[in-house]
Motif scaffolding. Structure first.
Motif, PDB file in Angstrom:
ATOM      1  N   TYR A 141      31.840  49.691  44.764  1.00 34.51           N
ATOM      2  CA  TYR A 141      32.015  49.378  43.350  1.00 34.51           C
ATOM      3  C   TYR A 141      33.486  49.566  42.981  1.00 34.51           C
ATOM      4  N   VAL A 142      33.979  48.677  42.157  1.00 34.71           N
ATOM      5  CA  VAL A 142      35.358  48.763  41.687  1.00 34.71           C
ATOM      6  C   VAL A 142      35.339  48.586  40.173  1.00 34.71           C
ATOM      7  N   GLU A 143      35.887  49.569  39.471  1.00 37.36           N
ATOM      8  CA  GLU A 143      36.054  49.425  38.027  1.00 37.36           C
ATOM      9  C   GLU A 143      37.508  49.061  37.787  1.00 37.36           C
ATOM     10  N   PHE A 144      37.716  48.027  36.981  1.00 42.15           N
ATOM     11  CA  PHE A 144      39.069  47.530  36.761  1.00 42.15           C
ATOM     12  C   PHE A 144      39.257  47.099  35.323  1.00 42.15           C
ATOM     13  N   ILE A 145      40.524  46.971  34.969  1.00 38.36           N
ATOM     14  CA  ILE A 145      40.915  46.414  33.671  1.00 38.36           C
ATOM     15  C   ILE A 145      41.849  45.243  33.959  1.00 38.36           C
ATOM     16  N   ALA A 146      41.480  44.073  33.480  1.00 35.88           N
ATOM     17  CA  ALA A 146      42.333  42.888  33.594  1.00 35.88           C
ATOM     18  C   ALA A 146      42.810  42.532  32.193  1.00 35.88           C
TER      19      ALA A 146
ATOM     20  N   VAL B 148      41.492  42.415  26.720  1.00 34.93           N
ATOM     21  CA  VAL B 148      41.332  43.412  27.773  1.00 34.93           C
ATOM     22  C   VAL B 148      39.912  43.263  28.303  1.00 34.93           C
ATOM     23  N   HIS B 149      39.803  42.953  29.588  1.00 31.72           N
ATOM     24  CA  HIS B 149      38.501  42.782  30.225  1.00 31.72           C
ATOM     25  C   HIS B 149      38.294  43.969  31.165  1.00 31.72           C
ATOM     26  N   ARG B 150      37.348  44.841  30.809  1.00 25.48           N
ATOM     27  CA  ARG B 150      37.047  46.012  31.641  1.00 25.48           C
ATOM     28  C   ARG B 150      35.669  45.806  32.251  1.00 25.48           C
ATOM     29  N   GLU B 151      35.609  45.965  33.561  1.00 21.97           N
ATOM     30  CA  GLU B 151      34.371  45.651  34.278  1.00 21.97           C
ATOM     31  C   GLU B 151      34.178  46.605  35.449  1.00 21.97           C
ATOM     32  N   ARG B 152      32.924  46.861  35.754  1.00 23.75           N
ATOM     33  CA  ARG B 152      32.557  47.568  36.995  1.00 23.75           C
ATOM     34  C   ARG B 152      31.843  46.542  37.858  1.00 23.75           C
ATOM     35  N   SER B 153      32.469  46.200  38.980  1.00 22.44           N
ATOM     36  CA  SER B 153      31.953  45.152  39.848  1.00 22.44           C
ATOM     37  C   SER B 153      31.339  45.747  41.108  1.00 22.44           C
ATOM     38  N   ARG B 154      30.308  45.071  41.559  1.00 19.48           N
ATOM     39  CA  ARG B 154      29.632  45.456  42.796  1.00 19.48           C
ATOM     40  C   ARG B 154      30.034  44.478  43.893  1.00 19.48           C
ATOM     41  N   PHE B 155      30.343  45.012  45.062  1.00 14.78           N
ATOM     42  CA  PHE B 155      30.735  44.209  46.214  1.00 14.78           C
ATOM     43  C   PHE B 155      29.873  44.603  47.407  1.00 14.78           C
TER      44      PHE B 155
ATOM     45  N   VAL C 198      29.452  40.595  44.221  1.00  8.89           N
ATOM     46  CA  VAL C 198      28.022  40.423  43.964  1.00  8.89           C
ATOM     47  C   VAL C 198      27.758  40.256  42.474  1.00  8.89           C
ATOM     48  N   SER C 199      28.227  41.207  41.687  1.00  7.03           N
ATOM     49  CA  SER C 199      27.965  41.155  40.250  1.00  7.03           C
ATOM     50  C   SER C 199      28.944  42.063  39.526  1.00  7.03           C
ATOM     51  N   GLY C 200      29.026  41.862  38.236  1.00  7.02           N
ATOM     52  CA  GLY C 200      29.900  42.685  37.413  1.00  7.02           C
ATOM     53  C   GLY C 200      29.251  42.982  36.084  1.00  7.02           C
ATOM     54  N   ALA C 201      29.528  44.160  35.564  1.00 12.67           N
ATOM     55  CA  ALA C 201      29.015  44.551  34.257  1.00 12.67           C
ATOM     56  C   ALA C 201      30.192  45.018  33.414  1.00 12.67           C
ATOM     57  N   LYS C 202      30.295  44.460  32.211  1.00 10.24           N
ATOM     58  CA  LYS C 202      31.366  44.882  31.316  1.00 10.24           C
ATOM     59  C   LYS C 202      31.207  46.353  30.989  1.00 10.24           C
ATOM     60  N   VAL C 203      32.330  47.032  30.925  1.00  3.25           N
ATOM     61  CA  VAL C 203      32.347  48.435  30.546  1.00  3.25           C
ATOM     62  C   VAL C 203      32.909  48.499  29.142  1.00  3.25           C
ATOM     63  N   GLY C 204      32.126  49.021  28.224  1.00  4.45           N
ATOM     64  CA  GLY C 204      32.570  49.107  26.834  1.00  4.45           C
ATOM     65  C   GLY C 204      33.213  50.444  26.555  1.00  4.45           C
TER      66      GLY C 204
END
Length: 160
Positions: free
Chosen positions: A92-97, A107-114, A124-130
């Motif tokens: 899992y990678v949490e990032f801010i783009a 600002v797009h903040r997401e926790r993505s699954r790989f 695989v998938s990503g979920a926005k982190v609020g």
């Protein structure tokens, strides 16, 4: 997470061998960074190729191209990683783009699954982190109560 870059041009130089197929990203965070660069440089084929084969057909190429083209990409920050190393099969990678579109900063903040399959990482998938919900633990101030700032005025006439 230490991905060896200090600025956008260094990030792009680091990721280009992945995007051109000369090398494979060794970690989930490397794949995340290369996907960001792919968005920033319009490498849509790479984005589709690195999407999980099980759900790749669900990806809308036209909207991906549109977002990639219309956004002015401003930066990537890897916030955290959980697994996703060279020996792992999932991570899992949490990032801010950060990007601007139509003159508005986003600002797009997401926790993505790989996951890694046959030695290759896929998104695989990503979920926005609020933002975390802020709760006021103190007593609620009514409109007609004295203002908590100490002005002596009613809350509704001061800070309310």
């Amino acid at each position: 997470m230490d991905i060896p870059f200090q600025d956008a041009s260094a990030l792009e130089a680091y990721c280009q061998p992945f995007i051109h197929g000369d090398k494979r990203p060794p970690t989930a965070a490397d794949l995340m960074a290369s996907r960001y660069v792919a968005y920033a440089t319009g490498a849509i084929d790479y984005l589709l190729e690195t999407h999980d084969p099980k759900t790749r057909s669900e990806t809308d190429r036209k909207s991906t191209e549109d977002w990639s083209r219309r956004a002015q990409w401003q930066g990537l920050e890897i916030v955290s990683t959980d697994k996703g190393g060279p020996e792992d099969d999932e991570g899992y990678v949490e990032f801010i783009a950060r990007y601007a579109m139509d003159g508005v900063d986003h600002v797009h903040r997401e926790r993505s699954r790989f996951r890694r399959q046959d030695g290759r990482w896929y998104f695989v998938s990503g979920a926005k982190v609020g933002n975390a919900t802020v709760r006021n633990e103190g007593p609620k101030v009514g409109r007609n109560d004295p203002c908590p700032c100490g002005s002596g005025k009613k809350f509704k006439k001061c800070c309310g």
